[in-house]
Design an enzyme around this catalytic site. Sequence first.
Site, PDB file in Angstrom:
ATOM      1  N   GLY A  14       0.717  -1.674   0.372  1.00  0.00           N
ATOM      2  CA  GLY A  14       0.260   0.413  -0.331  1.00  0.00           C
ATOM      3  C   GLY A  14       0.852   1.595  -0.302  1.00  0.00           C
ATOM      4  N   SER A  41       0.703  -3.905   5.340  1.00  0.00           N
ATOM      5  CA  SER A  41       1.023  -3.584   6.491  1.00  0.00           C
ATOM      6  C   SER A  41       1.755  -2.463   6.691  1.00  0.00           C
ATOM      7  CB  SER A  41       2.454  -4.817   6.857  1.00  0.00           C
ATOM      8  OG  SER A  41       3.226  -5.166   7.919  1.00  0.00           O
ATOM      9  N   VAL A  49       9.266   7.993  -0.204  1.00  0.00           N
ATOM     10  CA  VAL A  49      10.080   8.980  -0.794  1.00  0.00           C
ATOM     11  C   VAL A  49       9.555   8.916  -2.193  1.00  0.00           C
ATOM     12  CG1 VAL A  49      11.890   9.666   0.399  1.00  0.00           C
ATOM     13  CG2 VAL A  49      11.878   8.096  -0.986  1.00  0.00           C
ATOM     14  N   ALA A  52       8.721  13.932  -6.793  1.00  0.00           N
ATOM     15  CA  ALA A  52       8.769  14.829  -7.527  1.00  0.00           C
ATOM     16  C   ALA A  52       8.558  14.221  -8.582  1.00  0.00           C
ATOM     17  CB  ALA A  52      10.580  15.120  -7.787  1.00  0.00           C
ATOM     18  N   LYS A  80       5.568  22.127 -10.641  1.00  0.00           N
ATOM     19  CA  LYS A  80       7.424  21.434 -11.521  1.00  0.00           C
ATOM     20  C   LYS A  80       7.086  21.988 -12.334  1.00  0.00           C
ATOM     21  CE  LYS A  80      10.773  17.559 -11.628  1.00  0.00           C
ATOM     22  NZ  LYS A  80      10.533  16.003 -10.956  1.00  0.00           N
ATOM     23  N   VAL A 183     -11.068  -2.985  -1.234  1.00  0.00           N
ATOM     24  CA  VAL A 183     -11.687  -3.295   0.234  1.00  0.00           C
ATOM     25  C   VAL A 183     -10.210  -3.701   0.754  1.00  0.00           C
ATOM     26  CG1 VAL A 183     -12.029  -5.426   1.896  1.00  0.00           C
ATOM     27  CG2 VAL A 183     -12.982  -4.911   0.660  1.00  0.00           C
ATOM     28  N   LEU A 337       8.316  -0.238  -7.069  1.00  0.00           N
ATOM     29  CA  LEU A 337       9.526  -0.713  -6.581  1.00  0.00           C
ATOM     30  C   LEU A 337       9.970  -1.993  -6.674  1.00  0.00           C
ATOM     31  CD1 LEU A 337      10.783   1.709  -3.450  1.00  0.00           C
ATOM     32  CD2 LEU A 337      10.478   1.678  -6.151  1.00  0.00           C
ATOM     33  N   THR A 348      11.269   9.192 -12.449  1.00  0.00           N
ATOM     34  CA  THR A 348      10.583   8.436 -13.359  1.00  0.00           C
ATOM     35  C   THR A 348      10.027   7.245 -12.430  1.00  0.00           C
ATOM     36  OG1 THR A 348      13.073   7.598 -13.636  1.00  0.00           O
ATOM     37  CG2 THR A 348      11.803   9.133 -16.129  1.00  0.00           C
TER      38      THR A 348
HETATM   39  C1  LIG Z   1      15.997   7.785  -2.547  1.00  0.00           C
HETATM   40  C2  LIG Z   1      14.651   7.966  -3.468  1.00  0.00           C
HETATM   41  C3  LIG Z   1      14.933   9.301  -3.699  1.00  0.00           C
HETATM   42  C4  LIG Z   1      12.953   9.610  -4.547  1.00  0.00           C
HETATM   43  N1  LIG Z   1      12.381  10.411  -5.388  1.00  0.00           N
HETATM   44  C5  LIG Z   1      12.068   9.431  -6.387  1.00  0.00           C
HETATM   45  C6  LIG Z   1      10.787  10.813  -7.240  1.00  0.00           C
HETATM   46  O1  LIG Z   1      11.489  12.391  -7.273  1.00  0.00           O
HETATM   47  N2  LIG Z   1       9.795  10.707  -8.230  1.00  0.00           N
HETATM   48  C7  LIG Z   1       9.670   8.688  -8.358  1.00  0.00           C
HETATM   49  O2  LIG Z   1       8.509   9.114  -8.577  1.00  0.00           O
HETATM   50  N3  LIG Z   1      10.391   8.311  -7.135  1.00  0.00           N
HETATM   51  C8  LIG Z   1      10.930   8.328  -6.128  1.00  0.00           C
HETATM   52  N4  LIG Z   1      11.264   7.516  -5.742  1.00  0.00           N
HETATM   53  C9  LIG Z   1      10.594   6.426  -5.868  1.00  0.00           C
HETATM   54  C10 LIG Z   1       9.723   6.126  -5.502  1.00  0.00           C
HETATM   55  O3  LIG Z   1       9.893   6.387  -3.970  1.00  0.00           O
HETATM   56  C11 LIG Z   1       8.698   4.440  -5.290  1.00  0.00           C
HETATM   57  O4  LIG Z   1       8.382   4.286  -6.629  1.00  0.00           O
HETATM   58  C12 LIG Z   1       7.205   4.754  -4.438  1.00  0.00           C
HETATM   59  O5  LIG Z   1       7.027   5.893  -3.677  1.00  0.00           O
HETATM   60  C13 LIG Z   1       6.300   3.555  -4.967  1.00  0.00           C
HETATM   61  O6  LIG Z   1       7.108   2.133  -3.618  1.00  0.00           O
HETATM   62  P1  LIG Z   1       6.361   1.379  -3.850  1.00  0.00           P
HETATM   63  O7  LIG Z   1       4.882   1.189  -3.697  1.00  0.00           O
HETATM   64  O8  LIG Z   1       6.786   0.473  -4.916  1.00  0.00           O
HETATM   65  O9  LIG Z   1       6.683   1.137  -2.740  1.00  0.00           O
HETATM   66  P2  LIG Z   1       6.846   1.338  -1.242  1.00  0.00           P
HETATM   67  O10 LIG Z   1       6.274   2.804  -0.578  1.00  0.00           O
HETATM   68  O11 LIG Z   1       7.931   0.537   0.124  1.00  0.00           O
HETATM   69  O12 LIG Z   1       5.828   0.603  -0.899  1.00  0.00           O
HETATM   70  C14 LIG Z   1       5.707  -1.173  -0.799  1.00  0.00           C
HETATM   71  C15 LIG Z   1       4.101  -1.198   0.035  1.00  0.00           C
HETATM   72  O13 LIG Z   1       4.633  -3.483   0.536  1.00  0.00           O
HETATM   73  C16 LIG Z   1       4.010  -3.470   2.086  1.00  0.00           C
HETATM   74  N5  LIG Z   1       4.746  -4.840   2.224  1.00  0.00           N
HETATM   75  C17 LIG Z   1       5.982  -5.332   1.804  1.00  0.00           C
HETATM   76  N6  LIG Z   1       6.282  -6.466   2.644  1.00  0.00           N
HETATM   77  C18 LIG Z   1       4.942  -6.658   3.143  1.00  0.00           C
HETATM   78  C19 LIG Z   1       4.610  -7.622   3.996  1.00  0.00           C
HETATM   79  N7  LIG Z   1       4.927  -8.932   3.707  1.00  0.00           N
HETATM   80  N8  LIG Z   1       3.256  -7.920   3.851  1.00  0.00           N
HETATM   81  C20 LIG Z   1       2.089  -6.804   3.906  1.00  0.00           C
HETATM   82  N9  LIG Z   1       3.057  -5.684   3.471  1.00  0.00           N
HETATM   83  C21 LIG Z   1       3.725  -5.397   2.747  1.00  0.00           C
HETATM   84  C22 LIG Z   1       4.370  -1.959   3.027  1.00  0.00           C
HETATM   85  O14 LIG Z   1       3.933  -2.335   3.387  1.00  0.00           O
HETATM   86  C23 LIG Z   1       3.863  -1.268   1.391  1.00  0.00           C
HETATM   87  O15 LIG Z   1       2.843  -0.904   1.586  1.00  0.00           O
HETATM   88  C24 LIG Z   1      11.989   7.434  -5.262  1.00  0.00           C
HETATM   89  C25 LIG Z   1      12.989   6.828  -4.478  1.00  0.00           C
HETATM   90  C26 LIG Z   1      14.343   6.469  -3.524  1.00  0.00           C
HETATM   91  C27 LIG Z   1      14.578   5.165  -2.251  1.00  0.00           C
END
Ligand SMILES: Cc1cc2nc3c(=O)[nH]c(=O)nc-3n(C[C@H](O)[C@H](O)[C@H](O)COP(=O)(O)OP(=O)(O)OC[C@H]3O[C@@H](n4cnc5c(N)ncnc54)[C@H](O)[C@@H]3O)c2cc1C
Length: 504
Positions: A14, A41, A49, A52, A80, A183, A337, A348
């Site tokens: 999430g 979780s 993070v 942008a 931006k 949900v 990610l 990006t």
């Molecule tokens: C240093 C840095 C700078 C960045 N700057 C930018 C930017 O300027 N612009 C941009 O577009 N992107 C940027 N990004 C990338 C951006 O942060 C991510 O693409 C974006 O936040 C999406 O993250 P995510 O949802 O994939 O992962 P996360 O935010 O890590 O979410 C993961 C989710 O999975 C859940 N989860 C994990 N394991 C379990 C488990 N076992 N059971 C239940 N739930 C679980 C967690 O609870 C969480 O809800 C940056 C990344 C970094 C590292």
Amino acid sequence: MTPPRLRRILVVGGGTAGWMAACALNQAVRLGGTRVELVESDAIGIVGVGEATVPTIRQFNQDIGLDEVTFLKATQGTFKLGIEFRDWRGPGNRFFHGFGDYVVNTGPYSTLNHWLVARDLVGDAAGDFDAYHMAAVMAYAGRFAAPDKDPRSPYHYFSYAFHFDAGLYARLLRTKAEREGVVRHEGRITGTDLDPETGFIRGVRLEDGRDLSADLFIDCSGFTSLMADKVLGEPFLDYSRWLPVDRAWAVPSARLGALPPYTRATALEGGWQWRIPLQHRTGNGYVFSSAHVSEDEARARLLANLDGAALDEPRLLRFKTGRRQRFWVRNCVAIGLSSGFVEPLESTSISLIQGGITRLISLLPDQTFNPALAAEYNRIQALEFDRIRDFIIMHYALTQRDDTDFWRERRTMTLPDSLAQRIETFRETGHVVLLNEETFVTPSWQALFVGLGLVPTRRDPLMAARQRDEIVESLRLRRSSLAQAAARLPTHAEFIARHCRAGG
Ligand SMILES: Cc1cc2nc3c(=O)[nH]c(=O)nc-3n(C[C@H](O)[C@H](O)[C@H](O)COP(=O)(O)OP(=O)(O)OC[C@H]3O[C@@H](n4cnc5c(N)ncnc54)[C@H](O)[C@@H]3O)c2cc1C
């Protein structure tokens, strides 16, 4: 006979990726009777993070019915216009990668061709290339207004994206998605149930013993890559030989009074530093290579470089640049990610998330999971990742810095063929080679090539037919008309106060 539709889609995670996927998928499938659920979780949390973006985010918000003012108020968002690059070509140098195009009312000749000829004739008096991009001119003047649809207007050719608080965006999307029927399950996934014959995922088990089943799983579990990596074992294609940055310290600092309408990326000894102005605070981070700079040195450097008082302790993030070989494997699609990370220099990641979601909706499987859908998804998503990879590598490869090993190694690294060929073509002809599935198109490549000091050797032969005085004069007029047009706009801070000031 129509094949059976998906009954349930389970989004795992999430963060920004998970809630973007849940919102958009739910809108696409709910009328057909498919349920969208999400598990996350709170104890694990999100990366938090990612502040942008690039202009495509506007289309995403529009598609899910999220209006701009609501979005900006709820996320402490700002506008931006692009990115200011400081010290990339060498110390003291700056240039701007603006969104949109250079002013193109120059007949059949590009602004770049005009500028190159003018530069040959009058040198620095031709001005910086930035002076012909409205986004750059507005950004440096600290001004903002929305673009004008009229192509005769000086405000027509630029575009814009947003800076926002990633945690608040995820919260806003969650509220919207839940209101629309998604949900949410709270809990940590500790196990996965696979079909012994097909290898498809049948369900996940939570720590408290609950089981959640689905036909399609969207792996948005962040760097953990819970399903794509841990369960399905999909290989990771490592980009770190070109992009060795693998750590970032991130810290918020006090809000900047003038609220610059752009991101700043400043090259440092072993990487670069971002500055992202939000309404309530400024986001900062030092993205660095731990092989070249120690964590302690990087932390100290970041804190010493802030434009305002730090509001918290810096937080360290570890990552590896690269992507999964395939993103859609069996009945699981990795988005965010968990699917890969190029590094945040051109903001990006969220646009890759958006591309993944849109593509999945257009290739949505039924319960038969025709493998051709996954193959097409994987083909396009891989191209999009690799094009962005090339664009980012170019920022480092063309540097003229040689003050540290980090930069010396970047200047001499062997480039992917796809990038080497583009650089050579531009160097020799001034032409930008565009491939399919590009996130960044001609004006972006031109901004970076010219900004990093790569000036083409060849001049457009058609330009020779034009009067040289006329070229120089037309550019002078254009430069001053853009500067005057920018000065007529409200400041960015005034625009926000008037239209989308956040509460709190
Ligand atoms: C240093 C840095 C700078 C960045 N700057 C930018 C930017 O300027 N612009 C941009 O577009 N992107 C940027 N990004 C990338 C951006 O942060 C991510 O693409 C974006 O936040 C999406 O993250 P995510 O949802 O994939 O992962 P996360 O935010 O890590 O979410 C993961 C989710 O999975 C859940 N989860 C994990 N394991 C379990 C488990 N076992 N059971 C239940 N739930 C679980 C967690 O609870 C969480 O809800 C940056 C990344 C970094 C590292």
